[in-house]
Design an enzyme around this catalytic site. Structure first.
Site, PDB file in Angstrom:
ATOM      1  N   LYS A 123       0.856  -1.196  -0.165  1.00  0.00           N
ATOM      2  CA  LYS A 123       0.049  -0.005   0.019  1.00  0.00           C
ATOM      3  C   LYS A 123       0.936   1.184   0.003  1.00  0.00           C
ATOM      4  O   LYS A 123       2.053   1.321   0.605  1.00  0.00           O
ATOM      5  CB  LYS A 123      -0.791   0.058   1.112  1.00  0.00           C
ATOM      6  CG  LYS A 123      -1.867   1.164   1.240  1.00  0.00           C
ATOM      7  CD  LYS A 123      -2.940   0.910   2.544  1.00  0.00           C
ATOM      8  CE  LYS A 123      -3.973   2.075   2.553  1.00  0.00           C
ATOM      9  NZ  LYS A 123      -4.851   1.920   3.656  1.00  0.00           N
ATOM     10  N   SER A 164      -9.696   2.449   2.663  1.00  0.00           N
ATOM     11  CA  SER A 164      -9.000   3.204   2.031  1.00  0.00           C
ATOM     12  C   SER A 164      -7.948   2.178   1.282  1.00  0.00           C
ATOM     13  O   SER A 164      -7.175   2.614   0.326  1.00  0.00           O
ATOM     14  CB  SER A 164      -7.928   4.105   2.928  1.00  0.00           C
ATOM     15  OG  SER A 164      -7.214   3.414   3.700  1.00  0.00           O
ATOM     16  N   SER A 215     -10.542   0.193   7.316  1.00  0.00           N
ATOM     17  CA  SER A 215      -9.892   0.395   5.946  1.00  0.00           C
ATOM     18  C   SER A 215      -9.129  -0.983   5.441  1.00  0.00           C
ATOM     19  O   SER A 215      -8.752  -0.930   4.221  1.00  0.00           O
ATOM     20  CB  SER A 215      -8.903   1.349   5.759  1.00  0.00           C
ATOM     21  OG  SER A 215      -9.575   2.693   6.005  1.00  0.00           O
TER      22      SER A 215
END
Length: 493
Positions: free
Chosen positions: A79, A159, A183
Site C-alpha cells: 500500500k 482506503s 480500511s
C-alpha cells in the site's frame, strides 16, 4: 503464466521449496498480469519490475542454498502508505509529489527480511481517508467484481482499495494494508478477500504515513485465511522506533488454523442490527452463526450499548488527529511546493493545491474540534465515549465471550461516482458503521467472505477478538471459510 498467479501463498511456498517453480518465474507471471490488467483496474500506482526481479533472483539463490525465509520468493503489493526506500511513497496525494524516502517502514522491512518480493505500490484513498478509493490523486480503483448482468463499475472499498483489488484480481499473492476505521476489513468484504486488522500495537507504525495515530494499524489482505496468517506472522513485531508497538511474542498464527471451536462462546451484539440493513446481510450473519454452532461453538447474545455513539465519536477523534499529523505537509522540505509572495502564502497555496476535497474536509473538522471553546465540547467528549466503547467489549469478554461475530459492511460494493454518496459525505461515512468500534477499542478484527448477495457480489462477516488473541480469529474464520468456500470474480477485463 496465469496459472502461477492462481497459487495461494501457501501453495506457492510449497512449490518454491520443492523447486517446482522459481521465484523469478512466479514474479514474471505477476508482472505480466499487472501489465495486462492494471490499466483496467488501476490497483497499482507504481510497478517496480527491476527491483522485483532482483529480489526474486536473490530468493532463488537463498532457496538453492537452503536458507529460505518464511516468505521466500512470494511477490507482494505494498500500500502506498508504507515508506519504501527509493520508491514512490506518496499516500496517493498530490502534496507528496515525487517523494521517495531514504528509509523503509518496519513492516515492509520485516517482509523483505523474510524473503518477500516487492511488485510495486498500491493505490489507496488519499492519506487513507475514504471508504471507496475514490479520493486517490491517481484516480479510483475499479473492483474486479461486477454485479450479474451489469457492466457498472464498482468501488473496491477503502482506503486499502488497491490492496484488496490487486489480491482479488491476482495481481499479487498478498498485500499490505492499513486500517484506521475499517480500511482493511471493508475492502476485503467488498472484494471477497480476507483482511485482518490486528490489535493496536501488534505491528509497528514506524514508516507508515500517519492518518490518526491512536487508531492506525497495519495488517494484511490475502486470498484466504491461511495466507493472511502467514503474512501477519511476518509483518508483526515489536519496534524500538515505535513506542506504541507491544513487546509480546508473535505467535505462529498458521498453527491456529484447524483447531477446534468446541467450548468457545461467540457473542452476537444486538446493536449491530441497524435500521435499513438489507435482509441479505442478516441472512449471511445467521448462516455464519449456524456454521460456528455446527463446529461446536456456543452462540450467545450480548449487548454493546455504546455502539451507536462509535461513528460520531470516531469522526471527531480521527479528523482531530489527522489535522495534527497533516500539519507537516507545508511545501518547505519535500513534496509539492507552490510558490507564493511570502512563506504564509506559499503554505496556503501548497496545501490548497496539494490536498484533495476529502482530506481538506477532515483537516477542517479536526481543526474545529480541537479549537478553543470546542475542545471540551467535542474532542474530550469523544474520548470519554471511546473509553465507554472499550469498556463494553471488556465486559463482554469478562463474561466469557471468546470472539464476537458481526456483519463486516452494511451492503455489498456500490457503484463508482454514486451520486447519493458523493453528495452526502455522512452517508459515505456510514459504510464504517460495523468496523469503527474495533479501532476505537484497539481490538483485533477480521473480515472473511461468507457468501454472495442477489447480485452475485461478495459479502463478508467480521470477527472481533480479545486484545492480542488473533489466533482465535484465525481458527474461527477458517471454520467460516471452510463452510462458505472462497470467492473469485468472473474475469471481464
Amino acid at each position: 503464466m496465469t496459472e502461477l498467479t492462481k497459487l495461494t501463498i501457501a501453495e506457492a511456498r510449497t512449490k518454491l521449496t520443492a523447486k517446482e517453480i522459481s521465484a523469478v518465474e512466479l514474479t514474471d507471471a505477476y508482472l505480466a498480469a499487472i501489465e495486462a490488467v492494471n490499466p483496467v483496474i488501476n490497483a497499482y500506482v507504481t510497478v517496480t519490475p527491476e527491483k522485483a526481479r532482483e529480489m526474486a533472483k536473490a530468493s532463488d539463490a537463498r532457496i538453492a542454498a537452503g536458507k529460505a525465509g518464511a516468505l521466500e520468493g512470494i511477490p507482494l503489493g505494498i500500500k502506498d502508505l508504507f515508506a519504501t526506500r527509493d520508491v514512490h511513497t506518496q499516500a496517493c496525494s498530490h502534496i507528496l509529489d515525487g517523494f521517495k524516502p531514504k528509509y523503509e517502514s518496519t513492516v515492509s522491512q520485516n517482509l523483505w527480511d523474510d524473503g518477500a518480493v516487492m511488485l510495486g505500490k498500491l493505490n489507496m484513498d488519499e492519506f487513507a481517508m475514504g471508504s471507496s478509493n475514490e479520493s486517490s490523486y491517481y484516480g479510483p480503483v475499479i473492483n474486479p467484481w461486477k454485479a450479474e448482468g451489469s457492466n457498472q463499475q464498482l468501488v473496491p472499498g477503502g482506503s486499502s482499495g488497491g490492496s484488496a483489488a490487486a489480491v482479488a484480481a491476482q495481481l499479487c499473492a498478498g498485500a499490505t494494508a492499513t486500517d484506521t476505521g475499517g480500511s482493511i476489513r471493508q475492502p476485503a468484504a467488498f472484494t471477497g478477500t480476507v483482511g485482518i486488522k490486528p490489535t493496536y500495537g501488534r505491528c509497528s507504525r514506524w514508516g507508515i504515513v500517519a492518518f490518526a495515530s491512536s487508531l492506525d494499524q497495519a495488517g494484511p489482505i490475502a486470498r484466504d485465511v491461511r495466507d493472511a496468517a502467514i503474512l501477519l506472522k511476518s509483518m508483526a513485531s515489536v519496534d524500538a522506533k515505535d513506542t506504541t508497538s507491544v513487546d509480546l511474542p508473535v505467535p505462529d498464527y498458521e498453527a491456529a488454523i484447524g483447531q477446534s471451536l468446541k467450548g468457545m462462546k461467540i457473542g452476537i451484539p444486538n446493536e449491530y442490527r441497524v435500521d435499513g440493513m438489507p435482509e441479505e446481510i442478516e441472512k449471511v450473519w445467521q448462516q455464519g452463526m449456524q456454521w460456528l454452532k455446527d463446529a461446536g461453538a456456543e452462540i450467545v447474545n450480548i449487548s454493546l450499548p455504546h455502539t451507536k455513539y462509535a461513528l460520531p465519536a470516531y469522526y471527531i477523534v480521527a479528523p482531530a488527529e489527522a489535522s495534527s499529523n497533516l500539519a507537516r505537509y507545508d511545501g518547505v522540505r519535500y513534496g509539492l511546493r507552490v510558490d507564493g509572495k511570502d512563506i504564509v502564502d506559499m503554505y496556503e497555496k501548497t496545501r490548497a493545491a496539494g490536498f484533495g476535497t476529502e482530506v481538506k474536509r477532515r483537516i477542517m473538522i479536526g481543526t474545529y474540534v480541537l479549537s478553543a471553546g470546542y475542545y471540551d465540547a467535542y474532542y474530550l467528549q469523544a474520548q470519554k465515549v471511546r473509553t465507554l466503547i472499550k469498556r463494553d467489549f471488556e465486559i463482554a469478554f469478562a463474561n466469557g465471550v471468546d470472539a464476537i461475530l458481526t456483519p463486516a459492511t452494511p451492503s455489498s460494493a456500490f457503484g463508482i461516482a454514486d451520486e447519493d454518496l458523493a453528495s452526502d459525505p455522512v452517508k459515505m461515512y456510514l459504510n464504517d458503521i460495523f468496523t469503527v468500534t474495533v479501532n476505537m477499542a484497539g481490538l483485533p478484527g477480521m473480515s472473511v467472505p461468507a457468501g454472495l448477495d442477489h447480485k452475485g457480489l461478495p459479502l463478508g462477516l467480521q470477527l472481533i477478538g480479545k486484545p492480542f488473541e488473533e489466533e482465535t480469529l484465525f481458527k474461527t474464520a477458517h471454520v467460516i471459510e471452510q463452510a462458505a468456500g472462497t470467492f473469485a470474480p468472473k474475469k471481464w477485463w
